[in-house]
Every structure is written in C-alpha cells, then in structure tokens.
Design an enzyme around this catalytic site. Structure first.
Site, short mmCIF file in Angstrom:
data_model
loop_
_atom_site.label_atom_id
_atom_site.label_comp_id
_atom_site.label_asym_id
_atom_site.label_seq_id
_atom_site.Cartn_x
_atom_site.Cartn_y
_atom_site.Cartn_z
N LYS A 159 0.85 -1.20 0.00
CA LYS A 159 0.00 0.00 0.00
C LYS A 159 0.88 1.24 0.00
CE LYS A 159 -1.49 -1.75 3.65
NZ LYS A 159 -2.06 -2.01 4.98
N THR A 167 -7.12 8.98 9.46
CA THR A 167 -6.64 7.78 8.80
C THR A 167 -6.23 6.71 9.81
OG1 THR A 167 -4.44 8.78 8.75
CG2 THR A 167 -5.78 9.00 6.76
N GLY A 226 -6.15 3.55 11.68
CA GLY A 226 -6.75 2.24 11.47
C GLY A 226 -7.08 1.90 10.04
N THR A 227 -6.57 2.67 9.08
CA THR A 227 -6.90 2.35 7.69
C THR A 227 -6.29 1.01 7.25
OG1 THR A 227 -5.12 3.87 7.11
CG2 THR A 227 -7.36 4.65 6.74
N GLY A 228 -5.12 0.68 7.82
CA GLY A 228 -4.48 -0.60 7.47
C GLY A 228 -5.32 -1.77 7.96
N CYS A 229 -5.77 -1.67 9.22
CA CYS A 229 -6.62 -2.73 9.79
C CYS A 229 -7.90 -2.86 8.97
CB CYS A 229 -7.03 -2.37 11.23
SG CYS A 229 -5.68 -1.98 12.33
N1 PLP Z 1 -3.50 -2.61 15.77
C1 PLP Z 1 -3.58 -1.85 16.86
C2 PLP Z 1 -4.08 -2.42 18.14
C3 PLP Z 1 -3.21 -0.52 16.80
O1 PLP Z 1 -3.30 0.22 17.90
C4 PLP Z 1 -2.74 0.02 15.56
C5 PLP Z 1 -2.36 1.42 15.46
O2 PLP Z 1 -2.46 2.22 16.35
C6 PLP Z 1 -2.67 -0.80 14.46
C7 PLP Z 1 -3.06 -2.11 14.60
C8 PLP Z 1 -2.21 -0.32 13.13
O3 PLP Z 1 -3.02 0.68 12.67
P1 PLP Z 1 -3.15 1.04 11.12
O4 PLP Z 1 -4.34 0.33 10.61
O5 PLP Z 1 -3.33 2.51 11.14
O6 PLP Z 1 -1.91 0.58 10.44
#
Ligand code: PLP
Length: 272
Positions: free
Chosen positions: A178, A210, A212-215
């Site tokens: 990404k 933005t 948590g956008t990766g999750c």
């Molecule tokens: N998982 C947890 C529990 C987090 O706290 C975070 C970021 O703070 C992430 C994953 C990764 O977040 P993102 O989706 O922004 O990459």
C-alpha cells in the site's frame, strides 16, 4: 443483509485500541458492515487515543491459544485476519492453532508501528515472516512495513513491485503493497498475485482521519474473500470501501481520527 445462506465468520487476531479506530474494534466494525460475522482474539490491550499509544499490555501465548480454541470449538471460521502480534510466543501459538481452525483465507497485516510511532510488533516480525507468510493468502504491508521486511528502499512503483516479489518469495500467495503514505498525489497500491502484477490507483485523500486504515483494508479484504469475491475484485472493493470511510470520517478526537466504517449504512438523522 445476508439471508438464506450462512453468514461467513471472520476471526480477527490483534490488539485492542480503546479509541476504536484501529485493532480488533476496527476489524469487527469493518466485517460487520460488509455482511460478515466477526469474532476476535485479543493479543494486547493498548492504552491509546487518537493522539497516540501510551502503553501496551501484551497477552500471554496461553490466553491467545485458549481464545482461539474456544472459538474453533464452536465456529466454522472462513477467514482469519491478523494485525498486532506483539510477541514470538503469540505468533507461534497462532501458527500452531491455524491448522485446527483451517480458514479458507488468511490475511496477514504485518503491523509494525502505530501511526504515532509506537512499536507494536517489531520484535516478532521474524516469527511472522517465518510462520505466517508461508500460509498467508495475502500479506498487506504499507510501503514502510515492506521496506522494513525486505530491506529494500521503497521510493517508486518499481521498488514497490520488487519488495512485493521479495515478500512473495517468503511464501505468501499474494502481496498487496500500500503506497498511500508515499509522497505522490495518487494513492497507488501494487498487488502481486498468481496472475502477475496489478496496479491500483486512486486520488489521495488529504485527511488526518486515517487511524486504522491498514486494519480496515485488511479486514475488508478478508470479509470480501470469505463472501466469495475473487482476490483482485476483493482488493478493488476494499480500496473503495476504505476511501469512502476516510471521506466520510466523523472527525472525532484531537489526533489521527477514526474512519467511518458504516458509510454504506443509512444516516440516522442524528444532530450534533
Ligand atoms: N492494531 C492496533 C491495536 C493498533 O493500535 C494500531 C495502530 O495504532 C494498528 C493495529 C495499526 O493501525 P493502522 O491500521 O493505522 O496501520
């Protein structure tokens, strides 16, 4: 609304972000809004808000193993999506348990840092590569994570593709790099799968919402795969889902705000 057929069950394995922007709360909201049923395995309680992560309390491997066993005993899990896996022991417990869960799809989001820089999984990345990449349907690093995994400096499309191919040689069936955080005006992602290379681009949305956008992207793909979408279509749809979620973000908190996971649902007319 799914009626007349079994709702796909998605297991999200990751950290708890109390602000609900990232981690397993984001995963559950995403898969629910895409018509799947989400169950979650907690790997770490993070203390954070939209401004950043203050602390982490990792769970033991046994706690993770027991959560998976309880779910595996009771549910047919279609897809597993992993996020924050903070210790080698947790990765080992998960990798071993996967042979009993037998998901049709495994989407690995190789989370390294929170946006604010807190290390969430740096120490377990070797185990994630060694034990999860070889059984992953898809690995979804951002450019920074892909650079840390491969040692390749990522500056353009060509280096993204090179890093993606390198991750594929580590055993992943497909890799989505990404590029949304890279400097250009386009949000370009590169998907490398069994068919070759697919470039997905969209206009970059300038927003601080933005978190948590990766999750969200990885769980959307897991939900869409479990719902029967082919990989390329699932990735395209998930990208559009995340873009709309950023565009319609509720603007909460004082830092990196959460996205709107429920943008496809009706406006309830609330005034605020
Ligand atoms: N998982 C947890 C529990 C987090 O706290 C975070 C970021 O703070 C992430 C994953 C990764 O977040 P993102 O989706 O922004 O990459």
């Amino acid at each position: 609304m799914l009626t007349g057929r079994k709702i796909p069950v998605i297991m999200a394995v990751g950290g708890f972000d109390p602000s609900g922007g990232a981690g397993i709360l984001a995963d559950i909201k995403t898969v629910s809004s895409l018509g799947c049923y989400g169950v979650a395995v907690l790997t770490s309680v993070t203390i954070q808000n939209t401004r950043g992560v203050l602390d982490v309390h990792h769970q033991s491997a046994k706690t993770v193993r027991d959560q998976i066993a309880a779910l595996e005993d009771d549910f047919q899990v279609s897809a597993v999506k992993t996020g924050m896996l903070p210790t080698e022991e947790i990765v080992d417990a998960l990798a071993t348990a996967l042979s009993a869960v037998e998901p049709r799809f495994l989407v690995v989001d190789p989370v390294l840092n929170a946006s604010a820089g807190f290390d969430l999984a740096g120490i377990s990345m070797k185990a994630i590569i060694g034990r999860l990449f070889p059984v992953a349907s898809l690995v979804t690093p951002n450019a920074n994570e892909a650079a840390r995994i491969t040692g390749i400096t990522i500056v353009d499309r060509e280096s993204m593709e090179r890093a993606g191919r390198e991750i594929q040689t580590m055993g992943a069936q497909a890799v989505l790099i990404k590029g949304g955080d890279m400097g250009s005006e386009e949000a370009v992602d590169i998907l490398i799968d069994s068919k070759g290379v697919l470039e997905l681009s969209g206009p970059k949305i300038h927003s601080s919402n933005t978190h948590g956008t990766g999750c969200t992207m990885a769980s959307a793909i897991a939900a869409l795969l479990a719902s029967g979408r082919p990989l390329r279509e699932a990735v395209r749809m998930a990208k559009a889902y995340v873009a709309a979620a950023i565009r319609t973000a509720p603007g909460l908190g004082h830092g990196y705000g959460p996205v709107n996971h429920f943008h496809a649902m009706a406006d309830h007319g609330a005034e605020g």
